[in-house]
Write a protein that holds these residues in place. Sequence first.
Motif, mmCIF file in Angstrom:
data_model
loop_
_atom_site.group_PDB
_atom_site.id
_atom_site.type_symbol
_atom_site.label_atom_id
_atom_site.label_comp_id
_atom_site.label_asym_id
_atom_site.label_seq_id
_atom_site.Cartn_x
_atom_site.Cartn_y
_atom_site.Cartn_z
ATOM 1 N N PRO A 114 6.698 26.421 33.287
ATOM 2 C CA PRO A 114 6.081 25.999 32.011
ATOM 3 C C PRO A 114 6.397 24.530 31.711
ATOM 4 O O PRO A 114 7.169 24.209 30.804
ATOM 5 C CB PRO A 114 6.715 26.940 30.991
ATOM 6 C CG PRO A 114 8.061 27.258 31.577
ATOM 7 C CD PRO A 114 7.854 27.311 33.078
ATOM 8 N N VAL A 115 5.804 23.638 32.489
ATOM 9 C CA VAL A 115 6.075 22.208 32.335
ATOM 10 C C VAL A 115 5.738 21.761 30.903
ATOM 11 O O VAL A 115 4.652 22.033 30.394
ATOM 12 C CB VAL A 115 5.256 21.390 33.349
ATOM 13 C CG1 VAL A 115 5.431 19.901 33.110
ATOM 14 C CG2 VAL A 115 5.655 21.773 34.771
ATOM 15 N N VAL A 116 6.693 21.073 30.279
ATOM 16 C CA VAL A 116 6.498 20.543 28.928
ATOM 17 C C VAL A 116 6.565 19.021 28.997
ATOM 18 O O VAL A 116 7.551 18.464 29.500
ATOM 19 C CB VAL A 116 7.570 21.074 27.950
ATOM 20 C CG1 VAL A 116 7.417 20.420 26.583
ATOM 21 C CG2 VAL A 116 7.465 22.591 27.824
ATOM 22 N N PRO A 117 5.549 18.331 28.528
ATOM 23 C CA PRO A 117 5.579 16.860 28.584
ATOM 24 C C PRO A 117 6.639 16.278 27.660
ATOM 25 O O PRO A 117 6.957 16.858 26.610
ATOM 26 C CB PRO A 117 4.171 16.459 28.139
ATOM 27 C CG PRO A 117 3.663 17.622 27.362
ATOM 28 C CD PRO A 117 4.294 18.841 27.949
ATOM 29 N N LEU A 118 7.199 15.162 28.069
ATOM 30 C CA LEU A 118 8.152 14.455 27.223
ATOM 31 C C LEU A 118 7.443 13.874 26.008
ATOM 32 O O LEU A 118 7.985 13.881 24.888
ATOM 33 C CB LEU A 118 8.815 13.321 28.026
ATOM 34 C CG LEU A 118 9.804 12.446 27.265
ATOM 35 C CD1 LEU A 118 11.061 13.243 26.936
ATOM 36 C CD2 LEU A 118 10.161 11.205 28.082
ATOM 37 N N ARG A 119 6.212 13.407 26.220
ATOM 38 C CA ARG A 119 5.463 12.775 25.134
ATOM 39 C C ARG A 119 3.963 12.839 25.459
ATOM 40 O O ARG A 119 3.555 12.737 26.606
ATOM 41 C CB ARG A 119 5.895 11.315 24.977
ATOM 42 C CG ARG A 119 5.181 10.561 23.838
ATOM 43 C CD ARG A 119 5.789 9.169 23.641
ATOM 44 N NE ARG A 119 5.638 8.321 24.813
ATOM 45 C CZ ARG A 119 6.618 8.026 25.664
ATOM 46 N NH1 ARG A 119 7.839 8.497 25.454
ATOM 47 N NH2 ARG A 119 6.414 7.242 26.714
ATOM 48 N N VAL A 120 3.151 12.998 24.401
ATOM 49 C CA VAL A 120 1.685 12.957 24.525
ATOM 50 C C VAL A 120 1.186 11.944 23.502
ATOM 51 O O VAL A 120 1.624 11.961 22.339
ATOM 52 C CB VAL A 120 1.051 14.336 24.243
ATOM 53 C CG1 VAL A 120 -0.471 14.272 24.426
ATOM 54 C CG2 VAL A 120 1.659 15.410 25.135
ATOM 55 N N THR A 121 0.298 11.057 23.914
ATOM 56 C CA THR A 121 -0.235 10.072 22.967
ATOM 57 C C THR A 121 -1.758 10.069 23.006
ATOM 58 O O THR A 121 -2.364 10.322 24.046
ATOM 59 C CB THR A 121 0.271 8.647 23.273
ATOM 60 O OG1 THR A 121 -0.313 8.184 24.506
ATOM 61 C CG2 THR A 121 1.785 8.605 23.378
ATOM 62 N N PHE A 122 -2.347 9.772 21.840
ATOM 63 C CA PHE A 122 -3.804 9.664 21.734
ATOM 64 C C PHE A 122 -4.165 8.415 20.953
ATOM 65 O O PHE A 122 -3.460 8.028 20.008
ATOM 66 C CB PHE A 122 -4.387 10.893 21.020
ATOM 67 C CG PHE A 122 -4.242 12.164 21.808
ATOM 68 C CD1 PHE A 122 -4.982 12.365 22.966
ATOM 69 C CD2 PHE A 122 -3.362 13.154 21.394
ATOM 70 C CE1 PHE A 122 -4.843 13.534 23.702
ATOM 71 C CE2 PHE A 122 -3.227 14.318 22.120
ATOM 72 C CZ PHE A 122 -3.967 14.514 23.278
ATOM 73 N N THR A 123 -5.270 7.796 21.343
ATOM 74 C CA THR A 123 -5.759 6.626 20.614
ATOM 75 C C THR A 123 -6.423 7.021 19.307
ATOM 76 O O THR A 123 -6.662 6.179 18.446
ATOM 77 C CB THR A 123 -6.766 5.839 21.467
ATOM 78 O OG1 THR A 123 -7.866 6.698 21.811
ATOM 79 C CG2 THR A 123 -6.115 5.324 22.740
ATOM 80 N N ASN A 175 -4.338 7.012 25.713
ATOM 81 C CA ASN A 175 -4.237 8.462 25.815
ATOM 82 C C ASN A 175 -3.355 8.746 27.025
ATOM 83 O O ASN A 175 -3.707 8.353 28.144
ATOM 84 C CB ASN A 175 -5.617 9.087 26.019
ATOM 85 C CG ASN A 175 -6.588 8.686 24.935
ATOM 86 O OD1 ASN A 175 -6.454 9.097 23.787
ATOM 87 N ND2 ASN A 175 -7.579 7.868 25.278
ATOM 88 N N SER A 176 -2.231 9.386 26.810
ATOM 89 C CA SER A 176 -1.293 9.531 27.926
ATOM 90 C C SER A 176 -0.518 10.833 27.854
ATOM 91 O O SER A 176 -0.344 11.433 26.784
ATOM 92 C CB SER A 176 -0.315 8.358 27.956
ATOM 93 O OG SER A 176 0.594 8.429 26.868
ATOM 94 N N LEU A 177 -0.057 11.243 29.029
ATOM 95 C CA LEU A 177 0.780 12.426 29.187
ATOM 96 C C LEU A 177 1.981 11.987 30.019
ATOM 97 O O LEU A 177 1.817 11.563 31.164
ATOM 98 C CB LEU A 177 -0.014 13.524 29.909
ATOM 99 C CG LEU A 177 0.670 14.860 30.167
ATOM 100 C CD1 LEU A 177 0.775 15.647 28.866
ATOM 101 C CD2 LEU A 177 -0.130 15.656 31.202
ATOM 102 N N THR A 178 3.184 12.076 29.448
ATOM 103 C CA THR A 178 4.390 11.637 30.154
ATOM 104 C C THR A 178 5.217 12.846 30.566
ATOM 105 O O THR A 178 5.578 13.679 29.723
ATOM 106 C CB THR A 178 5.235 10.694 29.279
ATOM 107 O OG1 THR A 178 4.465 9.530 28.973
ATOM 108 C CG2 THR A 178 6.499 10.275 30.003
ATOM 109 N N LEU A 179 5.494 12.932 31.876
ATOM 110 C CA LEU A 179 6.264 14.035 32.428
ATOM 111 C C LEU A 179 7.602 13.528 32.946
ATOM 112 O O LEU A 179 7.745 12.359 33.307
ATOM 113 C CB LEU A 179 5.491 14.693 33.568
ATOM 114 C CG LEU A 179 4.093 15.220 33.219
ATOM 115 C CD1 LEU A 179 3.395 15.738 34.480
ATOM 116 C CD2 LEU A 179 4.170 16.314 32.164
#
Length: 345
Positions: A164-173, A199-203
Motif C-alpha cells: 500500500p504505497v503512500v506518497p510523501l506528498r501530492v501537489t496540484f496546480t 502537479n506532482s506525486l513524491t514517493l
Amino acid sequence: MQPHVNEGTVSVHLARFLLEAVRRSGTSLGRFARLPDLDPEVLRDDLSRISSPTALVLWEQLTLTEPASAIGALITHHAPIGTFGIWDYLLTTGGNLVETIERAVAYLECIGDPAGEKLQTTEDGPHFTIRHTTGPWAPDVVEAIDIFALATFLTRARAATRRPVVPLRVTFTHRAPHQHRHLVEFFGTRTIEFNSPSNSLTLLDEDVRAPLPKAQPGLEKILMRHADLTLATSRPVLQWRDRFRATLIAALHEDTASLDHVAQRLAMSPRTLQRRLGDLGTNWREEIEAVRQEHTMDLLRTTDLPLQSIAARVGYSDVRALRRAVRRWEGRPPHALRQPTARSR
C-alpha cells in the motif's frame, strides 16, 4: 521508439476506459454515437488511435456528471492492470519502480497524446517525484486529467510492489476544492497541496528502489519491442476532414482558434488549409461556425452549465455573443433550448 508519431490522438485502450466510465455514471451513450472514432468497430481494434478532442468530450462529460467528486482518482478503481494495454505492463514489469516509471514516461505515447501530455521524473536525495501537465483545456477537465494521471501512477505502483504505497506528498496546480476527502482517502495522505507550481506525486526511495516481487529479467525488453511495434502500426481513425474538425475543436478549447494556429497544427500553410477546405465545398468561417454551433447545442441540451461557462468552452468572448449566435442558428434564446432532463441529471 518513434516519438510523436501519434500526435493529437490517444490509445484506444484509454478511450474505451473513458467511455465505460461515462456509461457507469448513468449517462446515455447515444449522444456519442455521432463521433466517428467511437464507432464500435473502431473501439474493437487495439491499433486504433482516437482523436484527443474526442477523448476530451468524454472527460468533459465525466466532470459534468460528478463535478465535485475528484472523478479523476475515483475512476481508477475500475482500471485493473491491463486496462491500458502494453503501457500498464511497461509500468509494472522490471527490477524496481524507478526503472518501470521512467520506462512508462518514455512510452507515454502508448496511452496518451504525446503533444498534449507531459511527464517528468526527478530524484532528490531519498525522494522520487513524478510531474504531469496537460493541455490548456477547460479548467475542470484539466484538473480531472491531472488527478487521473497521478492516481494512475500510484495504483500501478501499488500493484507492482504489492504494497500500500503512500506518497510523501501530492501537489496540484489547481485551487483547493471545498472538500477533498476523496483525494485524501485515495492517496492515503493529508499532505496534499493546492495552488502549487506543478502537479506532482513524491514517493520515498524505499518504495521506488525496493525490488519488485514478480521481476523477470529480460521481460521488459520484450515489452519494449512490442510497444515499438504497436506504435509503428497504430492507425489514427480520422480522415483529413475529421482531423481538421478535431484540431479546430481542440483550438476552441485552448482559445487559439485562428486560421494560422490551426494550419500550423495540421503542418500546412494557411493558404493550403483554405484551398483544402475549398476543395470540400466549405471555408474557414463556415467550419468554425459549424463546430461552435454543434458544441453549443450539445451543451445547452444535455448540461446545466451556466451560459458564461458555455460561451468560454465554445470560444465566445461573452454571454451576449453566445445569445446572438444561438438566436441566429435556432431563432430562439438559449434558455428555450434547455431540456428538463439536463436539469435532473
